[in-house]
Design an enzyme around this catalytic site. Structure first.
Site, PDB file in Angstrom:
ATOM      1  N   SER A  91       9.580  30.987  50.634  1.00 51.52           N
ATOM      2  CA  SER A  91       8.154  30.773  50.407  1.00 51.52           C
ATOM      3  C   SER A  91       7.564  30.158  51.667  1.00 51.52           C
ATOM      4  O   SER A  91       8.292  29.846  52.608  1.00 51.52           O
ATOM      5  CB  SER A  91       7.941  29.835  49.218  1.00 51.52           C
ATOM      6  OG  SER A  91       8.323  28.524  49.593  1.00 51.52           O
ATOM      7  N   LYS A  92       6.280  29.961  51.632  1.00 55.94           N
ATOM      8  CA  LYS A  92       5.573  29.402  52.795  1.00 55.94           C
ATOM      9  C   LYS A  92       6.162  28.058  53.238  1.00 55.94           C
ATOM     10  O   LYS A  92       6.069  27.682  54.397  1.00 55.94           O
ATOM     11  CB  LYS A  92       4.081  29.219  52.472  1.00 55.94           C
ATOM     12  CG  LYS A  92       3.288  30.514  52.530  1.00 55.94           C
ATOM     13  CD  LYS A  92       1.914  30.250  53.132  1.00 55.94           C
ATOM     14  CE  LYS A  92       1.187  31.420  53.706  1.00 55.94           C
ATOM     15  NZ  LYS A  92       1.302  32.714  53.261  1.00 55.94           N
TER      16      LYS A  92
END
Ligand code: GLU
Length: 481
Positions: free
Chosen positions: A248-249
């Protein structure tokens, strides 16, 4: 007999990458595209691209552009023109109506409120929330009311998927719902569109992320109702970050473009890392595309999540930078250096840049480092000095520089080894260390106090530019000829 997927056909496979254009091209999507591409190439098959833009509210032109751009950068262009799912809605509707006519689907007149109420009732009775529409067995529907077309899904038996990656998975048909194929406004659902498009595009192998595994028994039910050939499925494991949680980010960039633009990664390095995300050939880390095509098959894809690791990616990138063509790297670096306002490079700077690549590329892990290491070489004259460099050119330093310039001017050919020997001889003569000669030269050439070998820099700059910079720092009017 449980329904199961058919064995792979012997004709060359047809595969597709089918992204929904709701954002940038992610690492996960790029890996799916790559595996499809390699599978097609390995088997002499065809790699197709379908943009799943039926959700008009969430699909954007910018996202379509980003996907096409990212795939082109990675060299994963499809073998035939891109298919846009939104342009095929009439065909999707036609298939739903044909299935309706055959009895494989039915008209459902339930309103949204009735569906909600039915779900609540089923849950209250302790049954599953799988909708059971009364219209499945009714034929007395009102002609003048809008209706959805639902699949008449099997309720008995089981659906077996022989997944080429996940192995045999059994889904009880009791869990299947009569999902909607065509909404009451006439638009197709995702489930219908995927099945119809895969069929019409001749897709033989569906290779996609394992987040689509739950959709597979439903898609199979529809394929069987239509009497169409069943593709082979291969569901790829998720991608995790280096810490073992879903990518994820939080782990840094997840979009392919950021690796190109912000992190300075070469496409072949990203491709190599993507290849190793879930697929292995022994312990081999570095594989060219040719080797990947020769070796790739679904049997080499593991079932456990793969780890995306920026450190590994950068070490692959360092390898591919060393292997890359100098002119290509010089152009990439020029693009980065020129990205700033008013920072255009002249012909001399471009020449120096090109000549410097062979050496500088051996030290860089990404294009940003490569650009930063080239920047001090590029001028223009007179070179602007940082404070440390200016200090080195005070008094004694300037004096030494004058002597150095005179001996360096005599060196022919103007190459690193001879230049260094001349500077060493001068240092001996002056009774100082080589560093005391090299320091002022470095300051004069680059305006900084740290750089690769100054004799290498002199060779790269060439006689006129190199001696000219020394001259600028000495500040006398002597001729440099
Ligand atoms: N459009 C879907 C997605 O982007 C993929 C559908 C499929 O591969 O079957 O997740």
């Amino acid at each position: 007999m449980p329904a199961s997927t058919a064995p792979a056909s012997l004709s060359p496979p047809v595969v597709r990458f089918a992204p929904s254009p709701t954002g940038e091209l992610h690492i996960g999507g790029a890996r799916t595209a790559l595996f499809n591409f390699l599978f097609a190439r390995h088997h002499g098959g065809t790699f197709l691209l379908r943009i799943e833009d039926t959700d008009r509210a969430r699909s954007t032109g910018a996202a379509i552009g980003a996907i096409l751009d990212g795939l082109a950068w990675l060299g994963l262009e499809p073998d035939r023109p891109v298919v846009f799912q939104s342009e095929r809605q009439a065909r999707h509707a036609e298939v739903a109506h044909a299935l309706l006519a055959q009895g494989g689907a039915y008209r459902c007149y339930l309103t949204a409120a009735e569906i909600e109420a039915a779900r609540a009732r089923q849950l209250a009775e302790g049954r599953s929330a799988r909708l059971e529409s009364p219209w499945r067995d009714r034929t007395d529907g009102p002609e003048d009311r809008p209706f959805a077309i639902r699949l008449r899904a099997p309720r008995d038996g089981e659906t077996v998927v022989e997944d080429a990656v996940q192995g045999r998975i059994v889904f009880p048909n009791a869990d299947l719902d009569d999902f909607v194929l065509l909404r009451s406004d006439g638009t197709p659902t995702y489930m219908l569109a995927v099945v119809v498009d895969d069929h019409d595009m001749g897709v033989t192998h569906v290779i996609r992320g394992d987040d689509h595994l739950p959709n597979t028994p439903r898609q199979l039910a529809l394929i069987r109702a239509l009497g169409w050939p069943v593709p082979t499925y291969a569901h790829l494991p998720m991608i995790h970050g280096a810490d073992g949680t879903k990518l994820s980010k939080r782990h840094g960039a997840v979009g392919v473009a950021a690796y190109r633009d912000e992190l300075g990664i070469l496409p072949e390095a990203l491709e190599n890392h993507l290849l190793r995300l879930g697929w292995a050939h022994g312990d081999t880390e570095i594989l060219s595309r040719e080797e990947a095509i020769r070796l790739f098959d679904l049997g080499g894809v593991g079932r456990s999540p793969a780890r995306f690791d920026l450190k590994k990616l950068e070490s692959l990138n360092a390898h591919y930078l060393r292997a890359a063509d100098d002119a290509r790297l010089a152009a990439l670096v020029a693009g980065r250096l020129e990205a700033g306002p008013g920072a255009s490079l002249g012909a001399d700077a471009r020449r120096i840049l090109l000549r410097s690549m062979a050496e500088l590329k051996t030290r860089a892990r990404n294009l940003n480092q490569l650009a930063e290491s080239a920047r001090p070489l590029l001028g223009p004259r007179p070179i602007s000095m940082d404070a440390g460099a200016a200090r080195l050119l005070d008094g004694r330093g300037r004096e030494i520089l004058g002597r150095a310039r005179a001996v360096l001017e005599e060196v022919e050919p103007f190459e690193r080894a001879g230049l260094e020997a001349a500077a060493r001889a001068l240092a001996g003569e002056l009774g100082v260390g080589l560093g005391e000669v090299a320091g002022p030269i470095r300051a004069a050439l680059t305006g900084t106090t740290a750089s690769p070998s100054v004799f290498w820099i002199l060779e790269i700059l060439g006689r006129d530019e190199g001696l000219g910079r020394l001259q600028d720092a000495i500040g006398t009017m002597e001729s440099t000829a």
